[in-house]
Design a protein around this motif. Structure first.
Motif, PDB file in Angstrom:
ATOM      1  N   GLU A 122       0.850  -1.189   0.000  1.00  0.00           N
ATOM      2  CA  GLU A 122       0.000   0.000   0.000  1.00  0.00           C
ATOM      3  C   GLU A 122       0.885   1.237   0.000  1.00  0.00           C
ATOM      4  OE1 GLU A 122      -4.001   0.603   2.266  1.00  0.00           O
ATOM      5  OE2 GLU A 122      -2.430   1.467   3.534  1.00  0.00           O
ATOM      6  N   ILE A 123       0.547   2.168  -0.865  1.00  0.00           N
ATOM      7  CA  ILE A 123       1.350   3.389  -0.945  1.00  0.00           C
ATOM      8  C   ILE A 123       0.434   4.606  -0.849  1.00  0.00           C
ATOM      9  CG2 ILE A 123       3.058   2.269  -2.429  1.00  0.00           C
ATOM     10  CD1 ILE A 123       1.896   4.134  -4.708  1.00  0.00           C
ATOM     11  N   ILE A 124       1.051   5.722  -0.644  1.00  0.00           N
ATOM     12  CA  ILE A 124       0.354   6.999  -0.693  1.00  0.00           C
ATOM     13  C   ILE A 124       0.714   7.651  -2.022  1.00  0.00           C
ATOM     14  CG2 ILE A 124       0.015   9.234   0.408  1.00  0.00           C
ATOM     15  CD1 ILE A 124      -0.902   6.875   2.108  1.00  0.00           C
ATOM     16  N   GLN A 125      -0.294   7.943  -2.836  1.00  0.00           N
ATOM     17  CA  GLN A 125      -0.028   8.524  -4.140  1.00  0.00           C
ATOM     18  C   GLN A 125      -0.727   9.876  -4.266  1.00  0.00           C
ATOM     19  OE1 GLN A 125      -1.311   6.217  -7.502  1.00  0.00           O
ATOM     20  NE2 GLN A 125       0.066   7.249  -8.924  1.00  0.00           N
ATOM     21  N   TYR A 127      -3.070  12.655  -5.545  1.00  0.00           N
ATOM     22  CA  TYR A 127      -4.419  12.618  -6.111  1.00  0.00           C
ATOM     23  C   TYR A 127      -4.899  14.056  -6.268  1.00  0.00           C
ATOM     24  CZ  TYR A 127      -9.357  11.404  -6.753  1.00  0.00           C
ATOM     25  OH  TYR A 127     -10.622  11.255  -7.263  1.00  0.00           O
ATOM     26  N   CYS A 128      -5.418  14.361  -7.454  1.00  0.00           N
ATOM     27  CA  CYS A 128      -5.918  15.714  -7.701  1.00  0.00           C
ATOM     28  C   CYS A 128      -7.422  15.755  -7.453  1.00  0.00           C
ATOM     29  CB  CYS A 128      -5.604  16.165  -9.123  1.00  0.00           C
ATOM     30  SG  CYS A 128      -6.153  17.855  -9.463  1.00  0.00           S
ATOM     31  N   ASN A 129      -7.832  16.472  -6.424  1.00  0.00           N
ATOM     32  CA  ASN A 129      -9.262  16.588  -6.127  1.00  0.00           C
ATOM     33  C   ASN A 129      -9.986  17.424  -7.171  1.00  0.00           C
ATOM     34  OD1 ASN A 129      -9.786  15.216  -3.481  1.00  0.00           O
ATOM     35  ND2 ASN A 129      -8.086  16.520  -2.846  1.00  0.00           N
ATOM     36  N   ASN A 130      -9.269  18.286  -7.829  1.00  0.00           N
ATOM     37  CA  ASN A 130      -9.877  19.106  -8.873  1.00  0.00           C
ATOM     38  C   ASN A 130     -10.192  18.278 -10.112  1.00  0.00           C
ATOM     39  OD1 ASN A 130     -10.629  21.750 -10.065  1.00  0.00           O
ATOM     40  ND2 ASN A 130      -8.875  21.357 -11.393  1.00  0.00           N
ATOM     41  N   ASP A 131      -9.232  17.430 -10.519  1.00  0.00           N
ATOM     42  CA  ASP A 131      -9.417  16.623 -11.725  1.00  0.00           C
ATOM     43  C   ASP A 131      -9.956  15.224 -11.433  1.00  0.00           C
ATOM     44  OD1 ASP A 131      -8.337  18.446 -13.812  1.00  0.00           O
ATOM     45  OD2 ASP A 131      -6.539  18.315 -12.583  1.00  0.00           O
ATOM     46  N   LYS A 132     -10.097  14.911 -10.151  1.00  0.00           N
ATOM     47  CA  LYS A 132     -10.689  13.644  -9.711  1.00  0.00           C
ATOM     48  C   LYS A 132      -9.935  12.432 -10.263  1.00  0.00           C
ATOM     49  CE  LYS A 132     -13.876  15.959  -7.588  1.00  0.00           C
ATOM     50  NZ  LYS A 132     -13.760  16.158  -6.129  1.00  0.00           N
ATOM     51  N   LYS A 133      -8.598  12.445 -10.116  1.00  0.00           N
ATOM     52  CA  LYS A 133      -7.834  11.295 -10.587  1.00  0.00           C
ATOM     53  C   LYS A 133      -6.488  11.229  -9.885  1.00  0.00           C
ATOM     54  CE  LYS A 133      -8.037  12.695 -14.827  1.00  0.00           C
ATOM     55  NZ  LYS A 133      -8.439  12.104 -15.965  1.00  0.00           N
ATOM     56  N   PHE A 134      -5.966   9.987  -9.785  1.00  0.00           N
ATOM     57  CA  PHE A 134      -4.605   9.819  -9.328  1.00  0.00           C
ATOM     58  C   PHE A 134      -3.671  10.418 -10.371  1.00  0.00           C
ATOM     59  CE2 PHE A 134      -6.462   6.423  -6.664  1.00  0.00           C
ATOM     60  CZ  PHE A 134      -5.833   6.703  -5.457  1.00  0.00           C
ATOM     61  N   LEU A 135      -2.534  10.907  -9.913  1.00  0.00           N
ATOM     62  CA  LEU A 135      -1.610  11.616 -10.798  1.00  0.00           C
ATOM     63  C   LEU A 135      -0.286  10.854 -10.910  1.00  0.00           C
ATOM     64  CD1 LEU A 135      -2.168  15.249  -9.509  1.00  0.00           C
ATOM     65  CD2 LEU A 135      -3.207  14.179 -11.531  1.00  0.00           C
ATOM     66  N   PRO A 136      -0.192   9.952 -11.843  1.00  0.00           N
ATOM     67  CA  PRO A 136       1.063   9.236 -12.021  1.00  0.00           C
ATOM     68  C   PRO A 136       2.069  10.047 -12.840  1.00  0.00           C
ATOM     69  CG  PRO A 136      -0.547   8.435 -13.589  1.00  0.00           C
ATOM     70  CD  PRO A 136      -1.256   9.452 -12.750  1.00  0.00           C
ATOM     71  N   ASP A 137       3.336   9.749 -12.618  1.00  0.00           N
ATOM     72  CA  ASP A 137       4.430  10.165 -13.504  1.00  0.00           C
ATOM     73  C   ASP A 137       4.409  11.626 -13.897  1.00  0.00           C
ATOM     74  OD1 ASP A 137       4.820   7.436 -13.388  1.00  0.00           O
ATOM     75  OD2 ASP A 137       3.661   7.080 -15.195  1.00  0.00           O
ATOM     76  N   ARG A 138       4.151  11.867 -15.172  1.00  0.00           N
ATOM     77  CA  ARG A 138       4.330  13.194 -15.743  1.00  0.00           C
ATOM     78  C   ARG A 138       3.168  14.138 -15.453  1.00  0.00           C
ATOM     79  NH1 ARG A 138       9.018  13.365 -19.939  1.00  0.00           N
ATOM     80  NH2 ARG A 138      10.294  11.971 -18.693  1.00  0.00           N
ATOM     81  N   GLU A 182      -3.432  10.059  -1.285  1.00  0.00           N
ATOM     82  CA  GLU A 182      -4.439   9.042  -1.014  1.00  0.00           C
ATOM     83  C   GLU A 182      -3.786   7.663  -1.040  1.00  0.00           C
ATOM     84  OE1 GLU A 182      -7.442   9.875  -0.246  1.00  0.00           O
ATOM     85  OE2 GLU A 182      -7.390  11.994  -0.818  1.00  0.00           O
ATOM     86  N   LYS A 183      -4.392   6.714  -0.348  1.00  0.00           N
ATOM     87  CA  LYS A 183      -3.880   5.350  -0.305  1.00  0.00           C
ATOM     88  C   LYS A 183      -4.305   4.567  -1.541  1.00  0.00           C
ATOM     89  CE  LYS A 183      -3.865   4.941   4.761  1.00  0.00           C
ATOM     90  NZ  LYS A 183      -4.415   4.190   5.921  1.00  0.00           N
ATOM     91  N   THR A 184      -3.400   3.741  -2.032  1.00  0.00           N
ATOM     92  CA  THR A 184      -3.706   2.829  -3.131  1.00  0.00           C
ATOM     93  C   THR A 184      -2.730   1.658  -3.052  1.00  0.00           C
ATOM     94  OG1 THR A 184      -3.992   2.625  -5.531  1.00  0.00           O
ATOM     95  CG2 THR A 184      -2.216   4.044  -4.778  1.00  0.00           C
ATOM     96  N   MET A 185      -3.118   0.519  -3.614  1.00  0.00           N
ATOM     97  CA  MET A 185      -2.271  -0.672  -3.571  1.00  0.00           C
ATOM     98  C   MET A 185      -1.501  -0.787  -4.882  1.00  0.00           C
ATOM     99  SD  MET A 185      -1.548  -2.997  -1.335  1.00  0.00           S
ATOM    100  CE  MET A 185      -2.996  -3.100  -0.265  1.00  0.00           C
ATOM    101  N   HIS A 186      -0.178  -0.913  -4.789  1.00  0.00           N
ATOM    102  CA  HIS A 186       0.655  -1.008  -5.976  1.00  0.00           C
ATOM    103  C   HIS A 186       1.568  -2.231  -5.892  1.00  0.00           C
ATOM    104  CE1 HIS A 186       0.554   3.214  -8.013  1.00  0.00           C
ATOM    105  NE2 HIS A 186      -0.646   2.791  -7.668  1.00  0.00           N
ATOM    106  N   TYR A 187       2.117  -2.590  -7.067  1.00  0.00           N
ATOM    107  CA  TYR A 187       3.079  -3.679  -7.150  1.00  0.00           C
ATOM    108  C   TYR A 187       4.467  -3.101  -7.414  1.00  0.00           C
ATOM    109  CZ  TYR A 187      -0.894  -6.786  -7.217  1.00  0.00           C
ATOM    110  OH  TYR A 187      -2.036  -7.456  -6.871  1.00  0.00           O
ATOM    111  N   PHE A 188       5.458  -3.718  -6.789  1.00  0.00           N
ATOM    112  CA  PHE A 188       6.833  -3.241  -6.879  1.00  0.00           C
ATOM    113  C   PHE A 188       7.759  -4.340  -7.394  1.00  0.00           C
ATOM    114  CE2 PHE A 188       4.932  -0.146  -4.190  1.00  0.00           C
ATOM    115  CZ  PHE A 188       5.710   1.010  -4.271  1.00  0.00           C
ATOM    116  N   PHE A 189       8.735  -3.917  -8.171  1.00  0.00           N
ATOM    117  CA  PHE A 189       9.797  -4.809  -8.632  1.00  0.00           C
ATOM    118  C   PHE A 189      11.017  -4.597  -7.731  1.00  0.00           C
ATOM    119  CE2 PHE A 189      13.571  -5.227 -11.535  1.00  0.00           C
ATOM    120  CZ  PHE A 189      13.547  -6.612 -11.625  1.00  0.00           C
ATOM    121  N   LYS A 190      11.601  -5.697  -7.254  1.00  0.00           N
ATOM    122  CA  LYS A 190      12.699  -5.619  -6.287  1.00  0.00           C
ATOM    123  C   LYS A 190      14.018  -5.244  -6.967  1.00  0.00           C
ATOM    124  CE  LYS A 190      10.628  -9.038  -3.145  1.00  0.00           C
ATOM    125  NZ  LYS A 190      10.825 -10.369  -2.492  1.00  0.00           N
ATOM    126  N   LEU A 191      14.107  -4.019  -7.408  1.00  0.00           N
ATOM    127  CA  LEU A 191      15.308  -3.556  -8.100  1.00  0.00           C
ATOM    128  C   LEU A 191      16.536  -3.615  -7.200  1.00  0.00           C
ATOM    129  CD1 LEU A 191      16.450  -2.286 -10.727  1.00  0.00           C
ATOM    130  CD2 LEU A 191      15.911  -0.040  -9.747  1.00  0.00           C
TER     131      LEU A 191
END
Length: 550
Positions: A122-125, A127-138, A182-191
């Motif tokens: 579980e991670i904290i990512q 989140y834009c309340n204005n655009d109503k979406k999680f904000l990945p990457d760019r 916000e909280k969300t569940m993600h998968y991680f690669f053990k780099l």
């Protein structure tokens, strides 16, 4: 030199037109190298694909009232057409959204997961309340925590090249507001688990750039972080787990796997065992310096994680960014030149020549300058190479009706000219094999300059002793040039070949043939005409005015 090779380049993102900055560091060097390898008898294939997934494409397709599939299909076709017009000769151009790539990516993930290289957390990512979406990457910008560079993306600092664990002072790229967490569940690669094996691979790799290897090893020493490979969006490769609905892979998890899946698709369709070919070939990945982290760490670690089922790259030629008139290229500020736009101005070979000539095999940035372009095309491509070929063939047509005369005993100047021809293929070939394409092209121009001087010294127009030798050697030198410049300026190369009186294609011949005196006495030339047209200063001034806000 291996008898087999697969060449790839960083995938063009299917979200806009190709511009000069794209082709300079990756596609043109890859194309030149592929053409060179093929002339040397290598079974070489240049494969590429459009990079189709990610949030920017999802949002832009919505703005245009298209499905993401429709949107990327347009840019896949447009990019391929632009590349083709520029002389980029892909053996196969595919897409990351293909069924083959999706299946391949999911299969690699399953193997990594089964081997214990994936974990859920579980991670904290943002989140834009204005655009109503999680904000990945760019879609999050802020300050790089490593070098304090401002206005950097959350997944890559373009200033220092590192991938931040978390960006400082984040802002939503869509609306500019500060996002919440916000909280969300993600998968991680053990780099982190691959630090030792990555360091060892870098140490043992013979052909990787030493300066790049050194600072990547410094990254490893300073500590790697595990890699979040999940994104909370709908457009991407679905994660093949029951409890991962509405989650897709991060684009950098799937896109470089398309190097392999695209090659397999192409080779298997040709009746070749794609996997066996990949593992027995030299593998080239041409990239720009901004994606070193991904290609020197993520990409090899994932292949190591599946027990090197597909071999790691032998070469990762890495070059710097192109600036325009000494300023950073920016589409939003109209400070760029589209590839299609440029090809409306000048032939592809003008741009191919210029970009290779100014582009060293290093991470140093290079600069497209209209005035420098004008000077180099007019003085080098036209005044040197074009001038020599035209005067050698034109004089032969005029004085000998286009028929190569019989030679007499060579004098010292003739012998020197003969030696220049006999040594050309190895002299240029050594530089090409070392990826110093700019130096190789410079050697061709030095060869042409020598023969301009040779022709001038021998003064064949006076019809004195040795005139026949001069014509014979000059025409054979023009033939050598036609083969030597084929990887760089293929259209002009074929024009020279045709003017020499040959009916086949220059690329039907072998690289070493450029060092042969293969045009005999009695051979009839074709029609001679100027190869190039001058670049006019008045046109350049007009093109300059089209840059910047309109």
């Amino acid at each position: 030199m291996n008898s087999k090779a697969i060449i790839t380049s960083a995938l063009p993102y299917a979200n806009g037109e190709i511009h000069l900055g794209h082709v300079a560091s990756t596609y043109l060097p890859a194309d030149v190298t592929t053409r060179f390898l093929k002339l040397n008898g290598v079974e070489a294939y240049y494969v590429c694909a459009s990079d189709d997934f990610g949030t920017p494409i999802l949002i832009q397709s919505e703005k245009e009232g298209k499905t993401p599939s429709e949107y990327v299909a347009y840019w896949n076709k447009r990019d391929y057409e632009d590349f083709k017009a520029f002389g980029i000769d892909f053996d196969f151009f595919y897409k990351t959204s293909s069924d083959e790539n999706i299946k391949f990516v999911q299969d690699v993930f399953k193997k990594l997961n089964d081997a214990g290289h994936i974990y859920e957390q579980e991670i904290i990512q943002f989140y834009c309340n204005n655009d109503k979406k999680f904000l990945p990457d760019r879609y999050v910008k802020g300050i790089c925590p490593y070098c304090n560079a401002e206005d950097q993306y959350s997944d890559l600092c373009e200033s220092c090249g590192r991938v931040p664990e978390e960006i400082t002072d984040p802002k939503c790229s869509i609306c500019g507001q500060t996002p919440t967490k916000e909280k969300t569940m993600h998968y991680f690669f053990k780099l982190k688990n691959f630090a030792d094996s990555l360091y060892k691979w870098l140490d043992e790799s013979e052909h990787l750039q030493k300066d790049v290897k050194k600072y990547v090893q410094n990254w490893i020493k300073s500590g790697l972080i595990d890699w979040d490979i999940t994104r909370d969006i709908t457009w991407g490769v679905p994660i093949p787990l029951d409890n991962a609905k509405n989650k897709v892979f991060y684009g950098w998890f799937d896109n470089h796997l398309a190097y392999i899946s695209t090659a397999l698709k192409f080779l298997n369709d040709k009746g070749i065992d794609g996997k066996a070919f990949w593992n027995s070939a030299d593998i080239y990945h041409f990239i720009g310096k901004d994606i070193v982290y991904h290609h020197y760490l993520f990409l090899p670690a994932m292949r190591l994680g599946i027990n090197s089922e597909y071999k790691l790259p032998d070469y990762i030629p890495t070059r710097g960014h192109l600036t325009l008139q000494s300023k950073k290229i920016s589409k939003s500020r109209n400070w760029y030149i589209g590839l299609k736009q440029f090809l409306n101005y000048y032939p592809a070979d003008y741009l191919r020549y210029y970009l290779v000539a100014i582009n060293p095999y290093s991470q140093d940035d290079l600069n497209f300058d209209w005035d420098d372009f004008t000077t180099r095309i007019n003085s080098e491509l036209i005044g040197n190479l074009g001038n020599f070929v035209n005067r050698a063939l034109g004089f032969t047509k005029k004085a000998f009706n286009g028929v190569i005369p019989k030679t007499t005993t060579f004098d010292e100047k003739d012998k020197e000219a003969e030696e220049k021809i006999s040594g050309l293929s190895s002299e240029i070939g050594d530089l090409m094999n070392s990826n110093h394409l700019d130096r190789a092209l410079k050697k061709v121009m030095e060869f042409s300059s020598f023969f301009n001087q040779y022709f001038q010294h021998k003064e064949p127009w006076k019809n004195g002793p040795g005139t026949e030798n001069c014509v014979y050697l000059a025409v054979n030198a023009a033939r050598s040039i036609a083969i030597a410049v084929y990887p760089f300026i293929p259209e002009s190369s074929q024009k020279i070949w045709t003017q020499l009186g040959f009916s086949d294609n220059v690329n039907d011949h072998k690289w070493d043939e450029m060092s042969e005196l293969a045009i005999p006495a009695g051979h009839m030339l074709g029609e001679a005409s100027p190869l190039f047209s001058k670049v006019e200063a008045t046109d350049i001034e007009r093109y300059k005015k089209q840059l910047g806000p309109q």
